[in-house]
Design a protein around this motif. Structure first.
Motif, short mmCIF file in Angstrom:
data_model
loop_
_atom_site.label_atom_id
_atom_site.label_comp_id
_atom_site.label_asym_id
_atom_site.label_seq_id
_atom_site.Cartn_x
_atom_site.Cartn_y
_atom_site.Cartn_z
N PRO A 256 48.35 30.15 33.93
CA PRO A 256 47.28 30.73 34.76
C PRO A 256 47.84 31.46 35.97
O PRO A 256 48.96 31.19 36.41
N ALA A 257 47.06 32.36 36.48
CA ALA A 257 47.43 33.00 37.74
C ALA A 257 47.21 31.98 38.85
O ALA A 257 46.25 31.23 38.83
N VAL A 258 48.16 31.93 39.78
CA VAL A 258 48.09 30.94 40.86
C VAL A 258 47.97 31.70 42.18
O VAL A 258 48.84 32.49 42.52
N THR A 259 46.88 31.45 42.89
CA THR A 259 46.69 32.08 44.19
C THR A 259 46.96 31.05 45.28
O THR A 259 46.41 29.95 45.22
N VAL A 260 47.82 31.40 46.23
CA VAL A 260 48.04 30.50 47.36
C VAL A 260 47.73 31.24 48.65
O VAL A 260 48.06 32.42 48.80
N ALA B 121 51.26 38.67 31.03
CA ALA B 121 51.27 37.37 31.69
C ALA B 121 52.42 36.53 31.16
O ALA B 121 52.85 36.69 30.02
N LEU B 122 52.91 35.63 32.01
CA LEU B 122 54.02 34.77 31.61
C LEU B 122 53.49 33.63 30.75
O LEU B 122 52.51 32.98 31.13
N PRO B 123 54.12 33.37 29.64
CA PRO B 123 53.67 32.23 28.84
C PRO B 123 54.43 30.96 29.23
O PRO B 123 55.50 31.00 29.83
N HIS C 96 43.39 30.58 38.23
CA HIS C 96 42.35 31.41 37.62
C HIS C 96 42.95 32.24 36.51
O HIS C 96 44.17 32.21 36.27
N GLU C 97 42.09 32.98 35.85
CA GLU C 97 42.55 33.81 34.74
C GLU C 97 43.30 35.03 35.24
O GLU C 97 43.14 35.44 36.40
N GLN C 98 44.08 35.62 34.35
CA GLN C 98 44.94 36.73 34.76
C GLN C 98 44.17 37.92 35.35
O GLN C 98 44.59 38.51 36.31
N ARG C 99 43.05 38.22 34.74
CA ARG C 99 42.39 39.44 35.19
C ARG C 99 41.13 39.16 36.01
O ARG C 99 40.21 39.95 36.02
N SER C 100 41.08 38.03 36.67
CA SER C 100 39.88 37.74 37.45
C SER C 100 40.21 37.65 38.93
O SER C 100 41.33 37.37 39.33
#
Lengths: 638, 652
Positions: A93-97, A284-286, A322-326
């Motif tokens: 998942p995309a990680v927002t900090v 995206a990284l798997p 969150h998801e990659q494109r959101s």
């Protein structure tokens, strides 16, 4: 020529049908149909005939009723769900900090200087029982204060609440300034409120708070919003925490990563946020293995000493998966990670895939939602949060003619600030309290058909341990600041481990519960169960109806002919018909009823002549069939 | 002929004999097979050759067997459910939130009640571990316990003494108070000892519970003195508190204004008046938000922390009871408005000096009750009386069951659960051996000997809030300076000293988003589905329908029976006529010739019909050629004529 002959034959066959009267037709149908009931009606004795007739009708009714039920069920567009759980290699998942404080205090001091001084004065006013510091207030900038002041409402006398400005000498005297014995009353007797006035100051509303803490926090937030709204975003980004300050170490699986692998995004509430693995353009990284070793490990420094004191009372890292494109709506869906601890987050991807119209009310890409998506500038996919916020901003722009600082702006609009829009705070407060409007937004926004949630299992431990503390801080300080001194402390450092759990996905997928195959097989089942029929039986029935129509047409034509002849006959009404005429009339089908009606002396003729009439209808099918059956059965027995 | 006869004949002609016309069962079967709508039967009759016929019989029977098998499967799988998961995005009702301080009563208020107990606990600590002065982080001023009380006779230790067991000497134990060894008989129950054996020292601490006659004692030992002393303290504590009236207990606990410093919901301020009091026996005063009777439930129309509930709690660590609770903080539980908050079992703990943010996701579940599953809609069909003033749940049922059994067996009610009607809480003035009884009963309950677990059933529909809890430091270093004084001002008169940040906790409860998942069970089969599946099976294997079933009933039951009945009747008639004609010499005539004209070829007697057939007599098959043709009206008529004909000679 040949074709014409063939067509004629067809026409003839069509015209002829299986009989010339309704009864013949019915008997023929019952005898030859493949449905089970009708045959019995004709080949049994009268009592049984009645019984079978009744049974056939009953079953036909049952079949119709059940068909109705099935078709209704089919048209209700129900879905069935299938659930699958397991582990597979999935996109991480995309990680927002984000840091909980939006800006570095050292860099925004010049903007907030007046406000902070005022705030401190307010706090002194509230806390100090005596107004001894009145002389200190002279240096303050009261333009901010006078616009939206904080007031105390003395409710000890519930019928005559007294409104007191915190700085008495500055209130404009519109309210009755009673000679209050106590300058500042305590929390039980008084309420704090924010006074929001319209442009010319005639119409004021008070936003009440039960505690001073909330009142000052909200007031400060409102004022700070006002200030930041006037600063261009480029400058705001510079004032926030830069990536190299925030992100100290990063490791994804075995591969090292750094702050350069993070995409920066400016969140109005949390300042600079950094997103790892945001697949806007690149792939995206798997992650193909469960466990901490194969996940993302981050060490962050939140720099608690540089927090904006009145804006961020909670210290920590705000993060969100969150998801990659959101777009990350971090204020709603984010979680905290505490400083001085190691926070481990096990992730389970909970995916829900829906069918869309007409099965479930959802939208695939948001194009059919009647609200303009202001987040589309970020090139992200549709989400209901984006829709709700766009809807709010839309209402804000329409009612207050400026956009709120926390939400993105459509083109050609401006953010609200006191200088250009003096009325906006009151307007915003009204918008925020408007529940009906929020509900209308919920009604208009549709859910997205593919909904992905990341279920997290959070655990925490102290980090760094007392034994390792010293060298870890040294190494990290050296790396970041090139200094041998410790620039980090336990209060600011956060470690994060984000990894897939042993079961990393749970997919709930919708499929149509009742498809057309289901419908047909059930319709067939019902028809077969009650009457042993099939589609061919329906075609048979249709054929019979066509024949019915033909017979009716033939009869009508005959009737019309008869009427015409009667009319022509009516001209010669006077003289009685001659014998020749009568003979002709009897050979004619249509003429018969007329003669019986007309003169009583002709009644005798049809009776006498009746034997030839039955002869006129062509082959009696029944008798023909009998012969066949006889020969059949004879053949069998031999 | 008489006119009556004439009419009769006419009627006979018009209304031919109904019912089976076949003279024998074999003929009937043949007729059935030829005319039935099912597909296999006709093949049996029509096909030639024995092998083929056998094959067809085999096929038909297999098809029938398959139909029965498949239909049985369909019937047995009728009561299955299909589950659907739906997601709605809508305005959601905010759940009720119940918040308690972990410490039930202010220690300063309950101290006079617990003074003796405290003193004896200290004594026990002294004799066991050699220290008596408990240093808490904050010293209370009026805490120094009265050394004058030392000389008084200890009543608690005397009642249920704390013992030190030596594992080498089985059956020997040292009393803390007297220091004497004493004999221990009866069963020794090691708490948690059957789970793991990690205690290395030979000495274990425990206490002994004896019924009145003190012959059958149960001894409870613990691997650690911490557990033993806490458990022992708790037993005595419950004893003491059970005798205190409820109003007094409420006054001794925290008030809403004290516990809640600030409150903020959906962007609007709220205060203590928005909370309702709920007194929990073990947690003292708890306060429920959004749980007011006769008031509309609050709802949220926006997700996110700013639109949820934000409260700052005052924990007041100084007033903690050192022996009863060993952790600091608050407990919170999220539940439905009409549900009973089982805060002890299901609560989430909140740390002080922290902001705890709890994100919620709502999941609703609806199960189908009987006959699909064993769940109950409202608990009215469960034979356990609900002693809680709340809607049914499995938890409530189990607790009610235990409490009812407790009142039955021990004569008094356990302190931590509500009172059933006409019962009192246990205390050892009135019920001297209740503890022994309670422990026995509790063990039986855990081992499912009381039958509660089998009687109680789960509720059919329930709401569940999945929580995501995360912590952050609060207040932050820089904001601490201004935040604490303002909060102190908010508390106003109640607390005159400055607040410490370890006395405070911030709590945020909010919906992460307004997605509500509902898991709904619905019947997988309806009756029309079952019928249409039947139809599919019948049609697939034999092209059969209900009409065929009616045919089968008609042929195999009604017609066959009537044929048999007719034959019996004719036999009886024949027998009768034979008896009448007994003097007659030509009495022994063939019985079969009477009913079937076609078969009396064997008969020598020249009847009318046989006479007709005389010329082609050599071919014995010929009489078989005109078999009954049921399918045509005309033939029926002819046949019935023949029947009447044959009856004529009988009447002679």
């Amino acid at each position: 020529m040949h074709v014409k002959k063939y067509l004629l034959k067809c026409l003839h066959r069509l015209q002829k049908g299986p009989g010339y009267t309704y009864k013949e037709l019915l008997v023929w149908y019952c005898d030859n149909t493949n449905t089970h009931g009708p045959k019995r009606i004709i080949c049994e004795g009268p009592k049984k005939k009645a019984m079978w007739f009744f049974i056939t009708l009953l079953f036909a009714a049952l079949v119709c009723w059940q068909w109705g039920l099935f078709i209704r069920t089919y048209l209700s567009w129900e879905v069935s769900v299938s659930l699958s759980i397991g582990f597979k290699a999935m996109d991480f998942p995309a990680v927002t900090v984000c840091n909980a404080s939006p800006f570095q205090y050292s860099k925004v001091t010049h903007l907030l200087k007046d406000l902070d001084e005022l705030m401190e004065a307010v706090l002194r006013r509230i806390l100090a029982p005596e107004p001894s510091l009145a002389n200190a207030t002279t240096a303050l900038n009261f333009t901010i204060w006078n616009h939206t002041p904080l007031v105390l409402i003395d409710e000890r006398n519930p019928h005559h609440p007294v409104v007191l400005d915190l700085f008495r000498e500055n209130h404009n005297g519109s309210e009755s300034s009673s000679p209050a014995p106590e300058r500042i009353c305590n929390a039980q007797g008084c309420k704090m409120a924010m006074r929001l006035c319209s442009l010319n100051g005639t119409e004021c509303t008070f936003r009440n708070f039960t505690s001073a803490t909330q009142a000052v926090t909200e007031w400060y937030l409102l004022q700070a919003t006002n200030i930041f709204a006037q600063v261009p975003q480029q400058k705001l980004v510079e004032m926030g925490y830069p990536a190299e300050r925030l992100i100290l170490a990063c490791l994804f699986g075995d591969e090292p990563c750094s702050y350069r692998n993070f995409t920066s995004i400016f969140d109005p509430h949390y300042g600079n946020c950094y997103i790892f693995n945001w697949g806007m353009t690149e792939k995206a990284l798997p992650s193909a293995n469960p466990g901490t070793e194969f996940g993302l490990k981050l060490i962050l420094d939140i720099g608690q000493g540089d927090y904006v004191p009145f804006l961020a009372s909670t210290a920590g890292v705000r993060l969100m998966l969150h998801e990659q494109r959101s777009y990350p709506f971090i204020r709603d869906e984010g979680i905290y990670a505490m400083s001085g601890t190691e926070t481990s987050i096990g992730v389970l991807v909970d995916k829900l895939q829906r069918m869309g119209e007409p099965y479930s009310p959802c939208t695939v890409n948001g194009s059919d939602v009647p609200i303009q998506n202001f987040y589309s500038d970020y090139n992200t996919t549709y989400s209901i949060q984006a829709c709700l916020r766009s809807c709010f901003q839309d209402h804000m722009i329409r009612n207050c003619s400026c956009g709120h600082y926390l939400y993105p702006l459509p083109h050609g609009e401006k953010y609200c600030n006191t200088r250009d829009f003096p009325d906006w705070a009151r307007c915003y407060s009204k918008q925020q309290m408007n529940v009906a409007q929020r509900e209308s937004c919920i009604g208009m926004c549709k859910e997205s058909c593919n909904d992905t949630q990341y279920k997290m299992t959070i655990s925490m431990a102290d980090w760094p341990s007392e034994a390792s503390e010293d060298w870890i801080f040294h190494v990290l300080s050296q790396e970041r600041d090139r200094s041998t001194n410790l620039t980090l402390s336990r209060k600011g450092i956060v470690k994060l481990n984000i990894y897939f759990q042993e079961f990393n996905y749970r997919t709930i997928e919708e499929s149509a519960a009742n498809n057309i195959v289901w419908l047909l097989s059930n319709l067939g089942g019902q028809f077969g169960f009650w009457m042993g029929g099939s589609v061919l039986c329906l075609i048979e029935f249709g054929e019979i109806i066509i024949d019915f129509v033909w017979i009716t047409i033939i009869k009508l034509v005959a009737l019309a002919k008869g009427l015409r002849q009667r009319r022509t006959q009516a001209r010669y009404a006077g003289p009685p018909p001659t014998v020749a005429e009568l003979v002709e009339a009897h050979t004619n089908f249509g003429f018969q009823p007329d003669t019986t009606h007309h003169s009583p002396n002709t009644v005798a003729y049809p009776d006498e002549q009746s034997p030839p009439i039955p002869g006129t209808p062509p082959p009696n099918y029944d008798s023909l069939r009998l012969g066949v059956i006889e020969s059949d059965s004879e053949g069998d027995t031999i | 002929m008489a006119p009556g006869e004439k009419i009769k004949a006419k009627i006979k002609r018009n209304l031919p004999v109904t019912g089976p016309q076949a003279p024998t069962i074999k003929e009937l079967m043949r007729w059935y097979c030829l005319n039935t709508n099912t597909h296999g039967c006709r093949r049996i009759v029509v096909s030639r050759g024995r092998l083929r016929r056998l094959l067809w019989i085999g096929f038909t029977l297999t098809a029938v067997a398959l139909i029965f098998w498949q239909c049985a499967l369909l019937v047995f799988s009728f009561y299955t459910v299909s589950v659907s998961i739906k997601v709605h995005f809508e305005k959601l009702d905010f759940p009720a939130v119940t918040i308690c301080n972990i410490n039930p009563y202010k220690y300063s208020a309950v101290r006079h009640l617990l003074a003796d107990l405290e003193q004896e606990t200290r004594e026990a600590l002294t004799s066991l571990y050699g220290f008596s002065e408990i240093k808490s982080r904050k010293r209370r001023e009026a805490e120094t316990w009265d050394p004058a009380a030392e000389g008084t006779q200890p009543k608690f230790l005397h009642k249920f003494p704390l013992l030190l067991f030596d594992q080498d000497e089985k059956g020997k134990a040292r009393d803390f108070f007297t220091g004497q060894k004493r004999k221990v008989s009866g069963s020794i129950i090691h708490k948690a000892s059957n789970v793991m054996h990690v205690h290395e020292s030979k000495q274990v601490v425990g206490f002994q519970l004896c019924p009145n006659d003190s012959s059958d004692c149960a001894t409870y030992t613990f691997s650690s003195g911490v557990n033993a002393i806490q458990e022992w303290y708790k037993l005595h504590y419950m004893n003491i508190m059970a005798q205190v009236p409820l109003e007094k207990k409420i006054n001794m606990s925290y008030s809403a204004e004290e516990l809640l410093v600030t409150c903020f919901f959906d962007g609007v301020s709220c205060d203590a008046r928005n909370f309702t009091l709920f007194h929990h026996p073990m947690h003292g005063n708890c306060y429920s938000f959004n749980n007011r009777k006769n008031e509309t439930t609050l709802s949220t129309s926006m997700g996110g922390s700013e639109y949820g509930l934000q409260v700052i709690l005052y924990i007041n660590e100084e007033e903690y009871n050192p022996f009863l609770v060993s952790s600091t903080g608050a407990k919170v539980i999220i539940h439905q408005q009409n549900e009973y908050p089982f805060i002890e079992d299901l609560g989430t703990e909140i740390e002080s000096a922290m902001a705890t943010s709890i994100g919620m996701h709502l999941t609703e579940s609806f199960k189908l009750s009987k006959p699909y599953s064993q769940c109950t809609e409202d608990g009215s069909d469960v034979p356990i009386k609900n002693i809680y003033n709340a809607v049914y749940s499995l938890q409530i049922c189990l607790h009610s069951c235990f409490q009812t059994k407790m009142v039955e067996k021990c004569g008094c009610a356990q302190y931590s659960q509500p009172l059933p009607p006409a019962a009192n809480y246990c205390n050892y003035q009135q019920h001297p051996n209740w503890m022994y009884c309670y422990y026995q009963l509790h063990r039986d309950f855990v081992q499912e000997k009381l039958g509660c677990q089998s009687v109680c059933r789960e509720a059919c529909s329930f709401k569940e809030w999945t929580l995501t809890t995360s912590l952050a430091q609060w207040p932050s270093e820089v904001s601490e300076k201004w935040l604490l004084p303002v909060l102190t001002w908010d508390q106003g008169q109640q607390i005159n000293k400055k607040l410490n940040k370890t006395d405070l906790a911030k709590l945020l409860i909010f919906y992460k988003d307004l997605n509500q998942r509902s898991i709904v069970e619905s019947p997988a089969n309806s009756i029309e589905m079952l019928l249409s599946n039947f139809g599919g099976q019948l049609g697939l294997w034999m092209s059969c329908s209900v009409v065929c079933v009616i045919e089968i009933i008609e042929v195999f039951f009604i017609d066959s029976l009537s044929i048999i009945a007719r034959r019996q009747w004719q036999k009886a008639k024949e027998w009768w006529s034979r008896r009448q004609a007994l003097p007659c010499p030509e009495a022994p005539s063939s019985p079969r010739g009477q009913d079937n004209p076609a078969l009396d070829i064997d008969d020598d007697l020249p009847t009318f019909t046989s006479a007709l057939h005389m010329p082609p007599a050599p071919g014995s098959q010929v009489p078989g050629t005109p078999p009954p043709r049921y399918n045509t009206l005309r033939l029926e008529r002819a046949f019935s004529n023949q029947l009447t004909d044959t009856q004529v000679p009988d009447e002679h």
